[in-house]
Design an enzyme around this catalytic site. Structure first.
Site, PDB file in Angstrom:
ATOM      1  N   ASP A   1       4.735  -0.486   5.112  1.00 53.78           N
ATOM      2  CA  ASP A   1       4.801   0.974   5.147  1.00 53.78           C
ATOM      3  C   ASP A   1       4.508   1.407   3.699  1.00 53.78           C
ATOM      4  OD1 ASP A   1       5.739   3.379   6.982  1.00 53.78           O
ATOM      5  OD2 ASP A   1       6.755   3.722   5.089  1.00 53.78           O
TER       6      ASP A   1
ATOM      7  N   THR B   1      -3.940   2.057  11.169  1.00 51.48           N
ATOM      8  CA  THR B   1      -3.256   3.350  11.263  1.00 51.48           C
ATOM      9  C   THR B   1      -4.237   4.485  10.970  1.00 51.48           C
ATOM     10  OG1 THR B   1      -1.260   2.224  10.539  1.00 51.48           O
ATOM     11  CG2 THR B   1      -1.200   4.615  10.565  1.00 51.48           C
TER      12      THR B   1
ATOM     13  N   LYS C   1      13.284  -0.047  11.458  1.00 53.12           N
ATOM     14  CA  LYS C   1      12.627   0.301  10.191  1.00 53.12           C
ATOM     15  C   LYS C   1      13.491  -0.228   9.060  1.00 53.12           C
ATOM     16  CE  LYS C   1       9.012   2.572   8.585  1.00 53.12           C
ATOM     17  NZ  LYS C   1       7.670   2.765   9.152  1.00 53.12           N
TER      18      LYS C   1
HETATM   19  P1  NDP Z   1       0.927   3.791   0.928  1.00 49.84           P
HETATM   20  O1  NDP Z   1       2.031   3.379   0.046  1.00 49.84           O
HETATM   21  O2  NDP Z   1      -0.244   2.899   1.090  1.00 49.84           O
HETATM   22  O3  NDP Z   1       0.361   5.215   0.459  1.00 49.84           O
HETATM   23  C1  NDP Z   1       1.181   6.329   0.413  1.00 49.84           C
HETATM   24  C2  NDP Z   1       0.385   7.480  -0.179  1.00 49.84           C
HETATM   25  O4  NDP Z   1       1.179   8.652  -0.063  1.00 49.84           O
HETATM   26  C3  NDP Z   1       0.076   7.301  -1.649  1.00 49.84           C
HETATM   27  O5  NDP Z   1      -1.131   7.945  -1.954  1.00 49.84           O
HETATM   28  C4  NDP Z   1       1.269   7.997  -2.314  1.00 49.84           C
HETATM   29  O6  NDP Z   1       0.997   8.478  -3.625  1.00 49.84           O
HETATM   30  C5  NDP Z   1       1.495   9.148  -1.369  1.00 49.84           C
HETATM   31  N1  NDP Z   1       2.918   9.542  -1.435  1.00 49.84           N
HETATM   32  C6  NDP Z   1       4.003   8.771  -1.170  1.00 49.84           C
HETATM   33  N2  NDP Z   1       5.134   9.448  -1.378  1.00 49.84           N
HETATM   34  C7  NDP Z   1       4.747  10.663  -1.788  1.00 49.84           C
HETATM   35  C8  NDP Z   1       5.469  11.817  -2.159  1.00 49.84           C
HETATM   36  N3  NDP Z   1       6.814  11.848  -2.158  1.00 49.84           N
HETATM   37  N4  NDP Z   1       4.744  12.914  -2.494  1.00 49.84           N
HETATM   38  C9  NDP Z   1       3.377  12.884  -2.501  1.00 49.84           C
HETATM   39  N5  NDP Z   1       2.654  11.802  -2.153  1.00 49.84           N
HETATM   40  C10 NDP Z   1       3.332  10.724  -1.812  1.00 49.84           C
HETATM   41  O7  NDP Z   1       1.608   4.131   2.345  1.00 49.84           O
HETATM   42  P2  NDP Z   1       0.918   4.250   3.774  1.00 49.84           P
HETATM   43  O8  NDP Z   1      -0.447   4.818   3.634  1.00 49.84           O
HETATM   44  O9  NDP Z   1       1.094   2.960   4.452  1.00 49.84           O
HETATM   45  O10 NDP Z   1       1.886   5.288   4.502  1.00 49.84           O
HETATM   46  C11 NDP Z   1       1.657   6.695   4.491  1.00 49.84           C
HETATM   47  C12 NDP Z   1       2.415   7.348   5.629  1.00 49.84           C
HETATM   48  O11 NDP Z   1       1.981   6.811   6.883  1.00 49.84           O
HETATM   49  C13 NDP Z   1       3.935   7.162   5.623  1.00 49.84           C
HETATM   50  O12 NDP Z   1       4.548   8.316   6.175  1.00 49.84           O
HETATM   51  C14 NDP Z   1       4.127   5.988   6.576  1.00 49.84           C
HETATM   52  O13 NDP Z   1       5.435   5.971   7.124  1.00 49.84           O
HETATM   53  C15 NDP Z   1       3.081   6.310   7.616  1.00 49.84           C
HETATM   54  N6  NDP Z   1       2.681   5.200   8.456  1.00 49.84           N
HETATM   55  C16 NDP Z   1       2.141   4.060   7.896  1.00 49.84           C
HETATM   56  C17 NDP Z   1       1.737   3.028   8.705  1.00 49.84           C
HETATM   57  C18 NDP Z   1       1.044   1.819   8.170  1.00 49.84           C
HETATM   58  O14 NDP Z   1       0.585   1.019   8.991  1.00 49.84           O
HETATM   59  N7  NDP Z   1       0.907   1.640   6.871  1.00 49.84           N
HETATM   60  C19 NDP Z   1       1.952   3.071  10.166  1.00 49.84           C
HETATM   61  C20 NDP Z   1       2.424   4.356  10.654  1.00 49.84           C
HETATM   62  C21 NDP Z   1       2.800   5.338   9.811  1.00 49.84           C
HETATM   63  P3  NDP Z   1       1.598   7.682  -4.887  1.00 49.84           P
HETATM   64  O15 NDP Z   1       0.797   6.421  -4.959  1.00 49.84           O
HETATM   65  O16 NDP Z   1       1.401   8.609  -6.023  1.00 49.84           O
HETATM   66  O17 NDP Z   1       3.052   7.437  -4.581  1.00 49.84           O
END
Ligand code: NDP
Length: 449
Positions: free
Chosen positions: A169, A213, A129
């Site tokens: 991510d 995902t 990672k």
């Molecule tokens: P994105 O950046 O596309 O979206 C993240 C979302 O989560 C946004 O809506 C963001 O809001 C919100 N968010 C992030 N940090 C916080 C926080 N501290 N408090 C509240 N909301 C928060 O990321 P992904 O959708 O790709 O990833 C989401 C999760 O899924 C993570 O845990 C990631 O590790 C996991 N994951 C992702 C994969 C992938 O293929 N993308 C694969 C496997 C797991 P804002 O825009 O306001 O920050």
């Protein structure tokens, strides 16, 4: 500590001592070790050979300076990370996260989880990672490009299709992957598709990687429902986040007949009893990169935005935390339970705190952990690598069918393994044990490396 087998306690204590202050990493290690008691009883060789202790130490950790110039001409300095955790099963594989909260402990927790997740997919991928404490929010495209180019100028020397293959991510989507791939190509003079996944469809990417995902998360929940002779039809769901994972989880739930009534971002959440309008959500979050309040303003009617309380106060039968680590605590779990939640499945990595998970278990709520539930993303990245290696590209339908089959296999492997090790129905035990055994056996076979 009582939850750990006596032979594993000193390993955990050593992890805490040697990785001072890295609380998320400690939490991730504890969660896996807590499942391994029955494995250690049955297979003492895993302890005797120190495979478990070795697994807790990354093979390599890279930390580097990322200097770049913003649009005002000011020099900015960020810190970049790549933790190459374990390559017993294949090249290091795992996403890059760009978010101000990124530090070594966060990257290590994610890399550690990734080892078992990748192992569970049954595919030839190791765990890693990376990321940076860079915040793409509010930055222009040019600033993001300059940052990505500087980041890759250091990282490129550690990558390769047989060495280490990053993906996206939080904060890293196809725009960022594009800029990084461009810089890699420029520095190396090689159009080497297999070095990054999550590429655009027209330049080496795979169909369904963007959706993978979120779709995979919902396919996993669908297997849970099928197992209980039930379906998504008519079910109310809440999905946190509104990024890549959340958007495509919502899309698939709606396709399968469920209704998502709330989603969020870090500024608050929207409630929309008619069901989230996905076209509008995509326009606000994917195209305009705006705050979620705009969704409620544009949607009108009874839909509303609030930053008061938590999205987990909204009643639902199915809850999918799809935002970030430790976003759902014990109080929020109890609110969900009071409101009748039946299934909680982690689309994000480690979004539920240990007290939340304990509350779900005690209340008989089905709980499925991220390393199984969200493995569809990395599995489809492995399918992208497969297509790149054979210079082929599959159709959307073909790729989605493979993803669904992979998620079904992961689901069944979790249940079978949990049963075999005396914890029937525990997706946590099943995922941790099945993921562990495959990688541990590979480490034993490869000798002391
Ligand atoms: P994105 O950046 O596309 O979206 C993240 C979302 O989560 C946004 O809506 C963001 O809001 C919100 N968010 C992030 N940090 C916080 C926080 N501290 N408090 C509240 N909301 C928060 O990321 P992904 O959708 O790709 O990833 C989401 C999760 O899924 C993570 O845990 C990631 O590790 C996991 N994951 C992702 C994969 C992938 O293929 N993308 C694969 C496997 C797991 P804002 O825009 O306001 O920050």
């Amino acid at each position: 500590m009582d939850q750990l087998h006596e032979k594993l306690r000193d390993i955990y204590e050593e992890v805490v001592r040697r990785n001072n202050g890295e609380t998320e990493f400690h939490q991730a290690v504890f969660e896996v070790l807590a499942s391994l008691g029955p494995v250690v009883d049955k297979h003492p060789e895993y302890v005797d050979s120190e495979v478990i202790r070795r697994l807790c130490e990354p093979e390599r950790q890279i930390i580097f300076r990322v200097p770049w110039v913003d649009d005002r001409g000011t020099v900015q300095i960020n810190r970049g990370f790549r933790v190459e955790f374990n390559s017993a099963l294949g090249p290091f594989k795992g996403g890059l996260r760009f978010h101000p909260s990124v530090n070594l402990g966060i990257v290590k927790f994610l890399g550690f989880e990734q080892i078992f997740k990748n192992s569970l997919t049954g595919m030839p991928i190791g765990g890693g990672k990376g990321g940076a404490d860079f915040d793409p929010k509010g930055r222009s495209d040019n600033e993001v490009m300059r940052f990505c180019q500087s980041f890759m100028t250091e990282l490129y020397r550690h990558l390769g299709e047989h060495t280490d293959v990053p993906a996206g991510d939080i904060g890293v989507g196809s725009r960022e992957i594009g800029y990084m791939f461009g810089q890699y190509k420029r520095i190396t003079n090689r159009w080497e598709a297999g070095v990054l996944t999550g590429k655009g469809i027209t330049w080496g990417g795979s169909q369904v990687r963007t959706e993978a995902t979120g779709y995979g998360t919902v396919f996993f929940v669908n297997e849970i429902l099928k197992h209980a002779k039930d379906t998504f039809e008519g079910k109310r769901a809440v999905v946190s986040g509104s990024g890549n994972v959340a958007i495509y989880a919502i899309e698939k739930i709606h396709e399968l007949g469920g209704t998502v009534v709330a989603c969020s971002d870090s500024s608050g959440y929207v409630v929309d009893e008619k069901g989230i309008d996905l076209d509008l959500l995509k326009e606000v979050k994917e195209i305009r990169r705006a705050r979620i309040v705009e969704y409620a303003e544009k949607r009108g009617g009874p839909a509303y935005f609030t930053d008061d309380g938590s999205v987990w106060n909204v009643p639902c039968e199915i809850a999918l935390p799809c935002a970030t680590q430790n976003e759902l605590n014990g109080d929020e779990a109890r609110a969900l339970i009071r409101n009748g939640v039946r299934i909680v499945a982690e689309g994000a990595n480690m979004p539920c705190s240990p007290t939340a998970i304990k509350a779900f278990n005690e209340a008989g709520v089905v709980f499925a952990p991220g390393k199984a539930v969200n493995a569809g993303g990395v599995a489809t990245s492995a399918l992208e690598m497969q297509q790149n290696a054979s210079r082929d590209s599959w159709t959307f339908a073909e790729t989605e069918a493979r993803l669904e089959q992979i998620m079904r296999r992961i689901h069944n492997r979790c249940l079978e393994t949990a049963e075999e090790y005396g914890q029937p129905g525990s997706y946590v035990a099943g995922a941790n044990i099945a993921g562990f055994i495959r990688v541990a056996d590979a480490m034993l076979a490869l000798g002391l490396v």
